[in-house]
Design an enzyme around this catalytic site. Structure first.
Site, PDB file in Angstrom:
ATOM      1  N   SER A  10       0.833  -1.206   0.000  1.00 24.53           N
ATOM      2  CA  SER A  10       0.000   0.000   0.000  1.00 24.53           C
ATOM      3  C   SER A  10       0.861   1.246   0.000  1.00 24.53           C
ATOM      4  O   SER A  10       1.971   1.262   0.552  1.00 24.53           O
ATOM      5  CB  SER A  10      -0.850  -0.034   1.273  1.00 24.53           C
ATOM      6  OG  SER A  10      -1.423   1.225   1.520  1.00 24.53           O
TER       7      SER A  10
ATOM      8  N   TYR B  35      -1.394  -0.639  11.078  1.00 24.05           N
ATOM      9  CA  TYR B  35      -1.713  -1.270   9.785  1.00 24.05           C
ATOM     10  C   TYR B  35      -0.619  -0.931   8.762  1.00 24.05           C
ATOM     11  O   TYR B  35      -0.096  -1.813   8.085  1.00 24.05           O
ATOM     12  CB  TYR B  35      -3.076  -0.781   9.276  1.00 24.05           C
ATOM     13  CG  TYR B  35      -3.243  -0.957   7.795  1.00 24.05           C
ATOM     14  CD1 TYR B  35      -3.476  -2.220   7.258  1.00 24.05           C
ATOM     15  CD2 TYR B  35      -3.126   0.125   6.919  1.00 24.05           C
ATOM     16  CE1 TYR B  35      -3.598  -2.386   5.883  1.00 24.05           C
ATOM     17  CE2 TYR B  35      -3.241  -0.043   5.551  1.00 24.05           C
ATOM     18  CZ  TYR B  35      -3.473  -1.298   5.036  1.00 24.05           C
ATOM     19  OH  TYR B  35      -3.576  -1.465   3.679  1.00 24.05           O
TER      20      TYR B  35
ATOM     21  N   LYS C 142       2.492  -3.307   6.633  1.00 20.53           N
ATOM     22  CA  LYS C 142       2.842  -3.370   5.205  1.00 20.53           C
ATOM     23  C   LYS C 142       4.347  -3.160   5.015  1.00 20.53           C
ATOM     24  O   LYS C 142       4.984  -3.835   4.212  1.00 20.53           O
ATOM     25  CB  LYS C 142       2.043  -2.331   4.408  1.00 20.53           C
ATOM     26  CG  LYS C 142       0.552  -2.640   4.325  1.00 20.53           C
ATOM     27  CD  LYS C 142       0.274  -3.926   3.549  1.00 20.53           C
ATOM     28  CE  LYS C 142      -1.188  -4.303   3.515  1.00 20.53           C
ATOM     29  NZ  LYS C 142      -1.460  -5.626   2.956  1.00 20.53           N
TER      30      LYS C 142
END
Ligand code: UFG
Length: 347
Positions: free
Chosen positions: A137, A162, A166
């Site tokens: 992302s 979060y 990644k």
């Protein structure tokens, strides 16, 4: 002669798609099948619905193969791989993705997002599967120092747990590529995926109140929500609202097919990262106005306070994905918002 150089997996058309019943996963399953691959979905439907599988079946004219297992369950994953036999590659979508929840329950994100990738990497090695596409992302860039942001920008600025998963997963894939010289990996950094399949048979299925802009806009236009809350209009941008790079989910899905083809034409070792965006930034209000215009509907909104942790402006430098991968988007913001509305009307 060429055949003798290839592993049994390279002769197979099977692609493991973890999270294949999710929003991006389901569209990718369709594009893989259209391109002649045999997608094998791994999904326990904890964050998706049966409806996605029915939609895929309706588009393709046949039910997709699915194993309803938890990607973190190494034994179940091992059994699945044994059962499937030779496999060409894997696309790993399965992950939790709610930024807010990752702040309140970071352990869940570390366990599910990093844990499931670790399980998968171990099993790919065990089974001699060499090609991996990982779903990353633009969140890894945090607030970029310059725009458009390219793949060389620092990835240490992720603002949420979060986002950090990644960053950590990308690092894990790189480390695994160093350790396993036969492994090839492509890390795809998505900007903001929106829209739905033009058939309206698959699309985004947010649970409860949507966190993301476009599903919220669509639900507001449909009267499911009373008003959109625009999260702040006092940023230093064209109209004071935040800027994102909104990419049609079908364009994004097709990039995965291209990544697999690209990898199969190359030898290991290989570990490459690509931005997947349109290269254009649009403000929240531009999205709202475009939605109203192309669909002929009203989206009532009010301006609220800023959302904690929001990046002000981020959009992709797309040169690398075009020059190296040979992929770029073909659909506009208007196309995506039309498809999002058509999908919403069928819900
Ligand atoms: N927004 C509103 N009102 C809403 C929802 C969103 O004004 O009801 C605004 C947000 O504040 C932001 C913009 O619309 O300025 C886009 O917000 P989204 O939640 O749709 O998307 P984000 O860019 O915040 O987050 C998305 C994904 C994340 C991912 C991130 C970067 O949801 O998973 O992109 O990749 F981490």
């Amino acid at each position: 002669m060429v055949k003798r150089l290839l592993s049994p997996g390279a002769m197979s058309k099977k692609v493991i798609v973890t999270g294949g019943a999710g929003f991006i996963g389901s569209h990718t399953v369709v594009e893989l099948a259209v391109a002649g691959y045999e997608p094998v979905i791994i999904d326990d439907l904890r964050n998706s619905e049966e409806r996605a599988l029915e939609g895929i079946a309706a588009i393709l004219g046949q039910a997709p193969t699915i194993h309803r297992i938890d990607c973190n369950d190494a034994e179940a994953m091992r059994r699945m791989l044994k059962q499937e036999g030779a496999v060409l590659g894997a696309i790993h979508f399965a992950a939790d993705k709610a930024v807010g929840e990752s702040v309140t329950d970071p352990a869940k994100y570390y366990r599910n997002n990093i844990g499931s990738l670790a399980v998968l990497l171990g099993l790919l090695r065990e089974h001699g599967v060499h090609d991996l596409v990982f779903s990353s992302s633009c969140t890894v860039y945090g607030e970029p120092a310059s725009l458009p942001v390219d793949e060389t920008a620092p990835d240490a600025n992720a603002t949420s747990p979060y986002g950090f998963t990644k960053v950590a997963c990308e690092r894990l894939v790189r480390d695994q590529c160093t350790a396993v010289p036969s492994l090839k990996a492509v890390l795809l950094r998505y900007f903001n995926p929106i829209g739905a399949h033009p058939s309206s048979l698959i699309g985004e299925l947010p649970r409860g109140v949507p966190n993301n802009l476009v599903p919220y806009v669509a639900q507001t236009a449909a009267g499911v929500r009373e008003k959109l809350r625009v999260n702040g209009d006092d940023y230093d941008t064209v109209d004071g609202t935040c800027i994102r790079d909104y990419i049609h989910v079908v364009d994004l899905a097709q990039a995965h097919v291209r990544a697999l083809q690209w990898m199969s034409e190359r030898q290991a070792p290989l570990c490459e990262v690509f931005n997947l965006g349109t290269g254009a930034g649009n403000s929240v209000l531009e999205v709202v106005r475009t939605f109203e215009q192309v669909n002929g509907v009203k989206v009532p909104f009010e301006v609220g306070p800023r959302r904690a942790g929001d990046v002000v402006s981020v959009y992709a430098d797309t040169r690398r994905s075009w020059e190296v991968l040979g992929w770029r988007t073909q659909r506009s913001l208007a196309d995506a918002l039309r498809d999002a509305w058509r999908w919403q009307q069928g819900l």
